[in-house]
Design an enzyme around this catalytic site. Structure first.
Site, PDB file in Angstrom:
ATOM      1  N   ASP A 198       0.875  -1.167   0.000  1.00  0.00           N
ATOM      2  CA  ASP A 198       0.000   0.000   0.000  1.00  0.00           C
ATOM      3  C   ASP A 198       0.916   1.221   0.000  1.00  0.00           C
ATOM      4  O   ASP A 198       1.680   1.433   0.957  1.00  0.00           O
ATOM      5  CB  ASP A 198      -0.888  -0.020   1.249  1.00  0.00           C
ATOM      6  CG  ASP A 198      -1.806   1.199   1.340  1.00  0.00           C
ATOM      7  OD1 ASP A 198      -1.674   2.117   0.500  1.00  0.00           O
ATOM      8  OD2 ASP A 198      -2.642   1.243   2.262  1.00  0.00           O
ATOM      9  N   HIS A 257       6.065  13.911 -27.045  1.00  0.00           N
ATOM     10  CA  HIS A 257       6.607  13.297 -28.258  1.00  0.00           C
ATOM     11  C   HIS A 257       6.880  14.316 -29.364  1.00  0.00           C
ATOM     12  O   HIS A 257       7.962  14.354 -29.950  1.00  0.00           O
ATOM     13  CB  HIS A 257       5.655  12.233 -28.801  1.00  0.00           C
ATOM     14  CG  HIS A 257       5.314  11.162 -27.823  1.00  0.00           C
ATOM     15  ND1 HIS A 257       6.171  10.744 -26.828  1.00  0.00           N
ATOM     16  CD2 HIS A 257       4.203  10.397 -27.688  1.00  0.00           C
ATOM     17  CE1 HIS A 257       5.603   9.775 -26.130  1.00  0.00           C
ATOM     18  NE2 HIS A 257       4.409   9.552 -26.620  1.00  0.00           N
ATOM     19  N   ASP A 269      10.316   9.548 -21.970  1.00  0.00           N
ATOM     20  CA  ASP A 269       9.497   9.724 -23.163  1.00  0.00           C
ATOM     21  C   ASP A 269       9.924   8.587 -24.082  1.00  0.00           C
ATOM     22  O   ASP A 269      10.996   8.636 -24.682  1.00  0.00           O
ATOM     23  CB  ASP A 269       9.749  11.087 -23.820  1.00  0.00           C
ATOM     24  CG  ASP A 269       8.879  11.311 -25.050  1.00  0.00           C
ATOM     25  OD1 ASP A 269       8.358  10.319 -25.593  1.00  0.00           O
ATOM     26  OD2 ASP A 269       8.726  12.466 -25.471  1.00  0.00           O
ATOM     27  N   HIS A 270       9.097   7.535 -24.168  1.00  0.00           N
ATOM     28  CA  HIS A 270       9.574   6.316 -24.824  1.00  0.00           C
ATOM     29  C   HIS A 270       9.912   6.525 -26.294  1.00  0.00           C
ATOM     30  O   HIS A 270      10.658   5.739 -26.872  1.00  0.00           O
ATOM     31  CB  HIS A 270       8.566   5.175 -24.653  1.00  0.00           C
ATOM     32  CG  HIS A 270       7.305   5.335 -25.445  1.00  0.00           C
ATOM     33  ND1 HIS A 270       6.189   5.967 -24.950  1.00  0.00           N
ATOM     34  CD2 HIS A 270       6.983   4.939 -26.693  1.00  0.00           C
ATOM     35  CE1 HIS A 270       5.243   5.949 -25.859  1.00  0.00           C
ATOM     36  NE2 HIS A 270       5.693   5.328 -26.926  1.00  0.00           N
TER      37      HIS A 270
END
Length: 517
Positions: free
Chosen positions: A98, A253, A190-191
């Site tokens: 938790d 992006h 930011d892939h």
């Protein structure tokens, strides 16, 4: 286990990786397969451990089965040996947690100490938050209160987008995190920056003598960046109706791609020097002055009912969990100006949207045309040279030139030089998350966003959002399966340009709006 990657790659330092949100979709689709690929290629040595953390009750055996199922479905490498799999799976532990319970974090600290001793790890902690942003601050403070950040090694925090909803919320979130972690310890993913062809932009620009001298307003007419999706909002209707295309794609992006194309050569290929140059681009973006300026340079659209490949597609307002009267944009296109010496007068056109005809991410550099003297004007329709970076799903570089048609007197036709990287490498092209996890574990922050980048990007995007909030009458509707509102075509026609076809399309497959006088 047979190592199948480049043996010249540096192994990441051993660490206990704390994966929050371990039962979520991102972990299943991207993160577990990425860890497995890094292990198979020898980029993760044996001195690492991954602790899966989530509210859900799972045993270690159940968690490891989840990981195996994920790898079988999504990984580039397949599990081909039970012994090899057991060695990899032994590095995984699960602990229900938790995030509001400090005592749970103290127990987690005890577990990480045990894993340090088991695998010979020197106290390094890589913390990955695959969680909703509103939980970031609580988790960060409880990591500190639980003693997890007091180990002998380094601490690095990896967080997913969105980083805030606007500038004020981003500043609040950054204040919470910076109260626990130093800026150099925070890795904002930011892939898209992990994709091979995005990273290749720098190499092509700075490692080739015939590109960099032309990379300016004397030779380039415009740059077009397209990030199109064929899908609708699917099960993300509730989130998307709050976010929209501008915040979902534009702030991260799209602007990151602009900085990669527009940045100056860094003094060194060092992470901070590269990010310094990207920040300079963001500082040079021309801010829209008022609502009229936004409407003159930015088009927003929303998909209505339409068709694609014979399939009926619903309107956005009819999607699950979407307000039937929503004015949220599923598409936007913009004319962006970079007001510096290199790019003065060169428009950067960006567009992104859902329910478009093809899925693609491409950057088109349109060079200025040769002078159309009397001879050429009489004989042919001279086309401009194009340099195209194909990022997704095709990976490669496409160069369009003019040449004489064989057997003719002076008939000029466009010819192409096409390097298909994905054709050469095949389906085993590394995934973006593999590169980014590997970089974070090595302390390489090049392809992660720094706080000043985030702040400047939100400053630019908030001007657009503010203009839209003041006047919602400019929302344009486009049929699902089309290329978006006609206004996006007109945006380029005003400057004498048009959108170039993407993803291998022929120009005849794209219907353009006639230029207006």
């Amino acid at each position: 286990m047979t190592m199948e990657g480049n043996q010249n790659e540096i192994q990441a330092a051993g660490a206990v990786i704390l994966l929050f949100g371990a039962t979520g979709d991102l972990a299943r689709r991207k993160l577990f397969p990425a860890f497995y690929a890094l292990y198979r290629e020898g980029k993760l040595a044996e001195n690492f451990a991954i602790v899966g953390l989530a509210r859900r009750q799972r045993t270690n055996e159940e968690f490891r089965q989840d990981v195996l199922d994920s790898i079988k479905e999504f990984a580039r490498y397949k599990v081909d040996n039970d012994d090899n799999w057991e060695r990899f799976a032994d590095h995984f532990e699960y602990m229900p947690l938790d995030t509001n319970n400090v005592e749970g974090f103290r127990q987690l600290n005890e577990l990480t100490g045990q894993l340090d001793r088991k695998f010979g790890i020197e106290g390094n902690r890589l913390i990955y938050l695959a969680l909703a942003p509103e939980l970031f601050g609580t988790v960060a403070h409880n990591l500190k209160a639980g003693g997890i950040l007091e180990s002998a090694g380094w601490n690095r925090l990896v967080i997913e987008k969105p980083f805030g909803y606007d500038l004020p919320s981003a500043e609040k979130l950054n204040e919470e995190l910076s109260g626990v972690f130093r800026e150099e310890e925070i890795y904002r993913i930011d892939h898209y920056l992990g994709k091979e062809m995005v990273q290749n932009i720098e190499v092509l620009r700075f490692a080739n003598a015939f590109f960099e001298p032309l990379w300016n307003n004397k030779h380039i007419a415009n740059i077009q960046i397209t990030l199109s999706e064929t899908v609708g909002v699917e099960e993300r209707g509730g989130y998307y109706d709050h976010s929209g295309a501008l915040r979902d794609m534009g702030q991260n992006h799209m602007l990151q791609m602009v900085t990669m194309m527009a940045m100056e050569p860094p003094s060194r290929m060092h992470p901070e020097d590269i990010r310094d140059e990207k920040v300079k681009v963001l500082r040079s973006l021309r801010l829209y002055e008022d609502t009229a300026d936004v409407q003159g340079n930015v088009v927003r659209g929303q998909y209505a009912e339409g068709q694609s490949k014979g399939k009926e597609l619903p309107a956005y307002r009819n999607e699950d969990k979407v307000n039937p009267e929503s004015v949220t944009e599923t598409y936007f296109a913009a004319r962006i100006m970079v007001d510096n010496f290199r790019w003065a007068g060169v428009p950067f056109y960006v567009r992104t949207g859902k329910r478009l005809p093809v899925k693609t991410t491409e950057v088109v550099v349109e060079f200025k045309n040769m002078p159309e003297n009397v001879y050429f004007a009489q004989k042919t329709d001279l086309k401009p040279n194009l340099l195209v970076f194909r990022v997704n799903p095709l990976e490669g570089i496409y160069l369009k030139m003019n040449a004489k048609r064989p057997g003719s007197e002076w008939s000029i036709v466009p010819i192409a030089m096409d390097f298909c990287q994905s054709c050469q490498i095949g389906i085993n092209t590394p995934e973006a998350y593999e590169r980014l996890i590997y970089d974070a574990a090595r302390g390489d922050s090049t392809y992660f966003t720094r706080w000043d980048e985030v702040k400047l990007a939100w400053t630019f995007i908030d001007r657009i959002a503010s203009g839209w909030a003041q006047d919602q009458s400019d929302l344009k509707f486009y049929p699902a399966g089309s290329w978006g509102p006609e206004a996006a075509d007109k945006l380029l026609h005003q400057d004498g340009f048009h959108w170039w076809p993407v993803n291998g399309q022929d120009e005849s497959e794209v219907v353009w709006v006639p230029a207006t006088s």
